[in-house]
Motif scaffolding. Structure first.
Motif, mmCIF file in Angstrom:
data_model
loop_
_atom_site.group_PDB
_atom_site.id
_atom_site.type_symbol
_atom_site.label_atom_id
_atom_site.label_comp_id
_atom_site.label_asym_id
_atom_site.label_seq_id
_atom_site.Cartn_x
_atom_site.Cartn_y
_atom_site.Cartn_z
ATOM 1 N N GLN A 135 0.852 -1.187 0.000
ATOM 2 C CA GLN A 135 0.000 0.000 0.000
ATOM 3 C C GLN A 135 0.888 1.238 0.000
ATOM 4 N N VAL A 136 0.612 2.150 -0.938
ATOM 5 C CA VAL A 136 1.423 3.360 -1.091
ATOM 6 C C VAL A 136 0.510 4.581 -1.078
ATOM 7 N N PRO A 137 1.061 5.765 -0.833
ATOM 8 C CA PRO A 137 0.233 6.976 -0.909
ATOM 9 C C PRO A 137 -0.235 7.210 -2.341
ATOM 10 N N ASP A 138 -1.442 7.678 -2.475
ATOM 11 C CA ASP A 138 -1.989 7.994 -3.792
ATOM 12 C C ASP A 138 -1.120 9.073 -4.443
ATOM 13 N N THR A 139 -0.634 8.793 -5.647
ATOM 14 C CA THR A 139 0.244 9.753 -6.326
ATOM 15 C C THR A 139 -0.487 11.029 -6.718
ATOM 16 N N ALA A 140 -1.815 11.008 -6.681
ATOM 17 C CA ALA A 140 -2.592 12.208 -7.015
ATOM 18 C C ALA A 140 -2.679 13.176 -5.844
ATOM 19 N N THR A 141 -2.210 12.758 -4.673
ATOM 20 C CA THR A 141 -2.265 13.603 -3.489
ATOM 21 C C THR A 141 -0.854 13.994 -3.057
ATOM 22 N N GLU A 142 -0.763 14.979 -2.203
ATOM 23 C CA GLU A 142 0.538 15.421 -1.707
ATOM 24 C C GLU A 142 1.094 14.397 -0.724
ATOM 25 N N ARG A 143 2.339 14.032 -0.909
ATOM 26 C CA ARG A 143 2.985 13.067 -0.017
ATOM 27 C C ARG A 143 3.957 13.791 0.912
ATOM 28 N N LYS A 144 4.003 13.340 2.177
ATOM 29 C CA LYS A 144 4.812 14.026 3.174
ATOM 30 C C LYS A 144 5.663 13.028 3.950
ATOM 31 N N LEU A 145 6.753 13.548 4.516
ATOM 32 C CA LEU A 145 7.580 12.784 5.433
ATOM 33 C C LEU A 145 7.298 13.260 6.855
ATOM 34 N N ASP B 127 6.269 4.839 -4.181
ATOM 35 C CA ASP B 127 6.721 5.715 -3.101
ATOM 36 C C ASP B 127 8.244 5.716 -2.966
ATOM 37 N N ALA B 128 8.868 4.552 -2.939
ATOM 38 C CA ALA B 128 10.322 4.486 -2.757
ATOM 39 C C ALA B 128 11.084 4.381 -4.078
ATOM 40 N N ARG B 129 10.539 3.605 -5.029
ATOM 41 C CA ARG B 129 11.160 3.413 -6.345
ATOM 42 C C ARG B 129 12.596 2.896 -6.263
ATOM 43 N N THR B 130 12.861 2.002 -5.313
ATOM 44 C CA THR B 130 14.212 1.434 -5.255
ATOM 45 C C THR B 130 14.388 0.337 -6.302
ATOM 46 N N GLY B 131 13.342 -0.429 -6.540
ATOM 47 C CA GLY B 131 13.416 -1.497 -7.539
ATOM 48 C C GLY B 131 14.312 -2.656 -7.149
ATOM 49 N N VAL B 132 14.635 -2.790 -5.860
ATOM 50 C CA VAL B 132 15.576 -3.835 -5.444
ATOM 51 C C VAL B 132 14.939 -4.947 -4.612
ATOM 52 N N VAL B 133 13.693 -4.762 -4.188
ATOM 53 C CA VAL B 133 13.085 -5.736 -3.271
ATOM 54 C C VAL B 133 12.985 -7.120 -3.913
ATOM 55 N N ALA C 75 -0.966 11.034 6.006
ATOM 56 C CA ALA C 75 -1.129 12.337 5.363
ATOM 57 C C ALA C 75 -1.861 12.248 4.032
ATOM 58 N N SER C 76 -2.002 11.057 3.480
ATOM 59 C CA SER C 76 -2.684 10.897 2.196
ATOM 60 C C SER C 76 -3.362 9.542 2.135
ATOM 61 N N ASP C 77 -4.274 9.394 1.197
ATOM 62 C CA ASP C 77 -4.991 8.132 1.049
ATOM 63 C C ASP C 77 -4.040 7.044 0.550
ATOM 64 N N GLY C 78 -4.241 5.831 1.059
ATOM 65 C CA GLY C 78 -3.428 4.701 0.633
ATOM 66 C C GLY C 78 -4.113 3.913 -0.476
ATOM 67 N N VAL C 79 -3.332 3.489 -1.461
ATOM 68 C CA VAL C 79 -3.841 2.685 -2.570
ATOM 69 C C VAL C 79 -2.854 1.559 -2.856
ATOM 70 N N ILE C 80 -3.295 0.577 -3.622
ATOM 71 C CA ILE C 80 -2.382 -0.477 -4.054
ATOM 72 C C ILE C 80 -1.336 0.119 -4.987
ATOM 73 N N ASN C 81 -0.088 -0.215 -4.754
ATOM 74 C CA ASN C 81 0.968 0.178 -5.675
ATOM 75 C C ASN C 81 0.580 -0.243 -7.095
ATOM 76 N N GLU C 82 0.637 0.699 -8.024
ATOM 77 C CA GLU C 82 0.106 0.457 -9.368
ATOM 78 C C GLU C 82 0.708 -0.782 -10.027
ATOM 79 N N LEU C 83 2.016 -0.953 -9.957
ATOM 80 C CA LEU C 83 2.645 -2.097 -10.611
ATOM 81 C C LEU C 83 2.243 -3.421 -9.965
ATOM 82 N N ASP C 84 1.854 -3.380 -8.701
ATOM 83 C CA ASP C 84 1.406 -4.599 -8.033
ATOM 84 C C ASP C 84 0.063 -5.079 -8.587
ATOM 85 N N GLU C 85 -0.742 -4.165 -9.131
ATOM 86 C CA GLU C 85 -1.996 -4.582 -9.753
ATOM 87 C C GLU C 85 -1.724 -5.448 -10.987
#
Length: 259
Positions: free
Chosen positions: A9-19, A122-128, A30-40
């Motif tokens: 679950q990641v923050p919706d990219t259409a909303t502002e993301r905060k640390l 959200d992280a875009r590490t691509g290493v998991v 701080a924002s709505d959670g959605v399924i990571n798009e690539l996971d769909e």
């Protein structure tokens, strides 16, 4: 065939993301959670493989309590059951710790194939995916644009800048997929209602045999030292055309080093 799909679950990219201001981790409230798009796409590929080869699809999610919403969405797409790895001790875990924790959770399940998206929004590490395969001691087939299974063998078309490579391995294996692999289905009303009755198992870190010294912010291999909110967007520059609008526009672009 037993297929496990990793869903984040990641923050919706259409909303502002905060640390968060205290530890600089993602503020998930701080924002709505959605399924990571690539996971769909990973879910859809698992469902297609199930339809072709039989078996069942299990969703595995590591995340806080609100990740249940994404789990139900995944189940409404057609997955059979889910496992939710949730524990306060996991807070602040980086990509390598996440892969370790997920590998331990997978150790409690029976599977022939693990499928996940190639990265998270959200992280875009691509290493998991690669780290997970290393922890599990299994073949990794990354950036898959097509997946074929025959007997105990799996073959993928691995997307590259010049086209694709054909990569083969024996099952069990870990596969990460790209968005070009399929078109995720929309849950029907019947599946949405059925998802409410599908089993969701909750695992704490101890239930999965996770070493508490190997997870969490204090043990993370990466660190965010400082963070600041993005500055407000400045007002734009209006160029009035009084016969020399083209020149003014060109001068402005040259000043900003766009031309």
């Amino acid at each position: 065939m037993n297929i496990v799909v990793l869903v984040k679950q990641v923050p919706d990219t259409a909303t502002e993301r905060k640390l968060a201001s205290d530890d600089h981790t993602l503020d998930r409230a701080a924002s709505d959670g959605v399924i990571n798009e690539l996971d769909e796409y990973a879910i859809e590929e698992a469902l297609l493989l199930k339809e072709k080869h039989g078996g069942e699809v299990t969703i595995l999610t590591m995340g806080p309590g609100q990740a249940t919403d994404s789990i139900r969405k995944a189940l409404s797409m057609g997955a059979d059951k889910a496992v939710h790895l949730v524990d306060d001790a996991l807070h602040g875990s980086d990509a390598l710790q996440t892969a370790y924790a997920l590998s331990q959770a997978l150790g409690t399940l029976e599977f022939d194939l693990v499928v996940l998206g190639s990265e998270s929004t959200d992280a875009r590490t691509g290493v998991v995916g690669a780290a997970l395969a290393e922890y599990l001691g299994l073949p990794q087939l990354t950036l898959a644009g097509k997946v074929d299974i025959e007997g105990g063998d799996i073959r993928v078309q691995r997307q590259t800048d010049y086209g694709y490579d054909v990569v083969e391995a024996r099952l069990p294996a870990v596969v990460s997929v790209v968005e070009k692999i399929n078109e995720p289905r929309y849950p029907s009303f019947k599946l949405i209602m059925a998802a409410k009755k599908k089993p969701v198992q909750t695992l704490a870190a101890a239930d999965a045999g996770i070493d508490p010294a190997k997870i969490g912010l204090a043990a993370a291999t990466t660190e965010t030292v400082d963070s600041a909110a993005a500055p407000p967007r400045a007002a734009g520059t209006i160029v009035k055309d009084e016969g020399d609008g083209g020149v003014k526009a060109a001068d402005f672009l040259a000043e900003k080093k766009f031309v």
